[in-house]
Design a protein around this motif. Structure first.
Motif, short mmCIF file in Angstrom:
data_model
loop_
_atom_site.label_atom_id
_atom_site.label_comp_id
_atom_site.label_asym_id
_atom_site.label_seq_id
_atom_site.Cartn_x
_atom_site.Cartn_y
_atom_site.Cartn_z
N GLN A 127 -4.67 -13.75 -10.98
CA GLN A 127 -5.69 -15.25 -10.26
C GLN A 127 -6.79 -15.60 -11.43
N GLN A 128 -6.88 -17.18 -11.40
CA GLN A 128 -7.65 -17.57 -12.36
C GLN A 128 -8.88 -18.16 -12.28
N ASP A 129 -9.82 -18.07 -12.90
CA ASP A 129 -11.35 -17.74 -13.02
C ASP A 129 -12.21 -19.48 -13.01
N ASP A 130 -10.87 -20.42 -13.28
CA ASP A 130 -11.54 -21.48 -14.13
C ASP A 130 -11.24 -22.26 -12.63
N HIS A 131 -11.56 -22.09 -11.47
CA HIS A 131 -11.83 -23.23 -10.86
C HIS A 131 -13.12 -23.06 -10.45
N VAL A 164 -11.74 -27.21 -7.35
CA VAL A 164 -10.70 -27.22 -8.01
C VAL A 164 -10.26 -26.05 -7.77
N GLN A 165 -8.99 -26.11 -7.72
CA GLN A 165 -8.43 -25.35 -7.59
C GLN A 165 -6.31 -25.58 -8.55
N PRO A 166 -6.19 -24.54 -9.34
CA PRO A 166 -4.46 -24.43 -9.74
C PRO A 166 -3.53 -24.35 -8.92
N THR A 167 -2.56 -25.69 -8.90
CA THR A 167 -1.55 -25.44 -8.26
C THR A 167 -0.26 -24.68 -8.51
N LEU A 168 0.72 -24.13 -7.84
CA LEU A 168 1.88 -23.41 -8.19
C LEU A 168 2.87 -24.72 -9.92
N PHE A 169 2.57 -25.33 -9.53
CA PHE A 169 3.41 -26.11 -10.36
C PHE A 169 2.97 -26.40 -12.00
N GLY A 220 -12.74 -30.14 11.08
CA GLY A 220 -13.32 -30.97 9.57
C GLY A 220 -11.58 -31.75 9.84
N ARG A 221 -11.80 -32.68 8.46
CA ARG A 221 -10.67 -32.89 8.08
C ARG A 221 -10.37 -32.86 6.97
N MET A 222 -9.34 -32.72 5.79
CA MET A 222 -8.79 -32.18 4.07
C MET A 222 -8.11 -33.18 3.61
N ARG A 223 -8.50 -33.44 2.85
CA ARG A 223 -7.92 -33.84 2.13
C ARG A 223 -7.63 -33.36 0.40
N ILE A 224 -5.90 -33.59 -0.03
CA ILE A 224 -5.60 -32.60 -1.73
C ILE A 224 -5.25 -33.73 -2.50
N GLU A 225 -5.98 -33.56 -3.58
CA GLU A 225 -5.67 -34.12 -5.21
C GLU A 225 -4.96 -33.83 -5.76
N THR A 226 -4.08 -33.78 -6.51
CA THR A 226 -3.44 -34.11 -7.81
C THR A 226 -3.52 -34.04 -8.71
N PHE A 227 -3.80 -33.12 -9.86
CA PHE A 227 -3.63 -34.17 -10.61
C PHE A 227 -2.91 -33.24 -12.18
N GLN A 257 -9.02 -34.51 -15.30
CA GLN A 257 -9.47 -35.59 -14.50
C GLN A 257 -9.93 -34.18 -13.31
N ALA A 258 -9.30 -33.62 -13.25
CA ALA A 258 -10.07 -32.63 -12.32
C ALA A 258 -11.50 -32.72 -11.90
N ASP A 259 -11.49 -32.70 -13.23
CA ASP A 259 -13.59 -31.80 -12.82
C ASP A 259 -14.35 -33.52 -12.68
N ASP A 260 -13.92 -34.01 -13.32
CA ASP A 260 -14.23 -35.67 -13.76
C ASP A 260 -14.65 -35.85 -11.62
N ALA A 261 -13.06 -35.66 -11.04
CA ALA A 261 -13.17 -37.14 -9.35
C ALA A 261 -14.12 -35.18 -8.76
N LEU A 262 -14.58 -34.33 -9.68
CA LEU A 262 -14.88 -33.70 -8.39
C LEU A 262 -16.58 -33.79 -8.70
N ASP A 263 -16.61 -34.44 -9.73
CA ASP A 263 -18.17 -34.82 -10.54
C ASP A 263 -18.28 -35.75 -9.42
N LYS A 264 -17.98 -36.77 -10.04
CA LYS A 264 -17.91 -38.49 -8.44
C LYS A 264 -18.60 -37.80 -7.39
N LEU A 265 -17.33 -36.85 -7.22
CA LEU A 265 -17.83 -37.12 -5.59
C LEU A 265 -18.57 -36.07 -4.76
N ILE A 266 -19.86 -34.90 -6.26
CA ILE A 266 -21.47 -34.73 -6.03
C ILE A 266 -21.51 -35.76 -6.22
N ARG A 267 -21.78 -36.64 -6.93
CA ARG A 267 -22.72 -37.49 -6.67
C ARG A 267 -22.56 -38.54 -6.38
#
Length: 95
Positions: free
Chosen positions: A2-6, A28-33, A49-56, A61-71
């Motif tokens: 398990q990674q603690d980087d999410h 932000v979660q790591p993928t299997l690949f 609700g609804r769900m969407r998954i974007e892979t980077f 890149q994922a952290d930047d996308a998450l920060d943009k969502l929060i703002r």
């Protein structure tokens, strides 16, 4: 292994005058690949609700996308679920 980087956050927007009770959660979660995904879930409180998954390719890149969502969501009136429940000021997303 398990990674603690999410990172994750959970925001709410409640306006009783407009009958609005919404949630927005993302992490932000790591993928299997070897990639990194931003997993978003949103909708009316009490629904699944609804769900969407974007892979980077890169974690930055994922952290930047998450920060943009929060703002964006905070600009639209969403506030931290912990802050709304405890009456505290807005807090940063959990690391």
């Amino acid at each position: 292994m398990q990674q603690d980087d999410h990172r994750s956050f959970h925001l709410l927007r409640i306006d009783t005058g407009c009958n609005m009770r919404r949630f927005y959660a993302a992490s932000v979660q790591p993928t299997l690949f070897g990639g990194i995904s931003v997993i978003r879930n949103w909708g009316r409180i009490g629904s699944s609700g609804r769900m969407r998954i974007e892979t980077f390719d890169e974690a930055d890149q994922a952290d930047d996308a998450l920060d943009k969502l929060i703002r964006t969501k905070r600009r639209r009136g969403y506030r931290s679920a912990e802050a709304m429940a405890g009456g505290r000021s807005d807090v940063e997303p959990s690391s």
